[in-house]
Design an enzyme around this catalytic site. Sequence first.
Site, PDB file in Angstrom:
ATOM      1  N   HIS A  52       0.849  -1.190   0.000  1.00  0.00           N
ATOM      2  CA  HIS A  52       0.000   0.000   0.000  1.00  0.00           C
ATOM      3  C   HIS A  52       0.888   1.245   0.000  1.00  0.00           C
ATOM      4  CE1 HIS A  52      -3.816  -2.054   1.845  1.00  0.00           C
ATOM      5  NE2 HIS A  52      -3.255  -2.787   0.890  1.00  0.00           N
ATOM      6  N   GLU A  54       0.933   3.901   1.835  1.00  0.00           N
ATOM      7  CA  GLU A  54       1.425   4.326   3.146  1.00  0.00           C
ATOM      8  C   GLU A  54       2.589   3.456   3.616  1.00  0.00           C
ATOM      9  OE1 GLU A  54      -3.084   5.052   3.033  1.00  0.00           O
ATOM     10  OE2 GLU A  54      -1.701   3.484   2.403  1.00  0.00           O
ATOM     11  N   CYS A  85      -2.231  -0.257   7.459  1.00  0.00           N
ATOM     12  CA  CYS A  85      -1.434   0.964   7.292  1.00  0.00           C
ATOM     13  C   CYS A  85      -1.458   1.824   8.545  1.00  0.00           C
ATOM     14  CB  CYS A  85      -1.921   1.747   6.077  1.00  0.00           C
ATOM     15  SG  CYS A  85      -1.590   0.907   4.507  1.00  0.00           S
TER      16      CYS A  85
END
Length: 156
Positions: A52, A54, A85
């Site tokens: 992801h 992040e 995250c």
Amino acid sequence: MTDEQWMHEAVEMARRGVDSGQTPFGACLVRDAELVAAAHNCVWGTCDPTAHAEVRAIRQACEKLGSIDLSGCVMYSTCEPCPMCFAAIHWAKVSRVVFGARIADAAAAGFSELAISNEQMKSLGSSAVEIAAGCLRDECVRLLQDWSARPDRRTY
């Protein structure tokens, strides 16, 4: 720079991701008014469900700064960070997270989101992370909507 200006950086990262066949999520980390790291989701490109935006930005920042302690950093994310995250943000000691779209917006675009908000995670986990929701929300939701209209989109 303002939160909105930094969020534009995250939006640009999300657009780069979409242009390269990825999903519409972008993030950047800032410390002392300087960009430390910026990333977009690469889940499909890396076959890694943890890739992801992040998490990728945290990994880049830790490598660049030579530390797992990102105290003083602000995370700008086009969408409310998922539980994975948010946990990474907490463990890296990021001081503040600013996001645009909500988890519900990502779910509406077809993503398999866990309906646990950052505020719930913060409360349940007694996290010190400050949360600022809704920065450039309309623009961030539009990213999800534009991506949803693409015939080549893939969710996870």
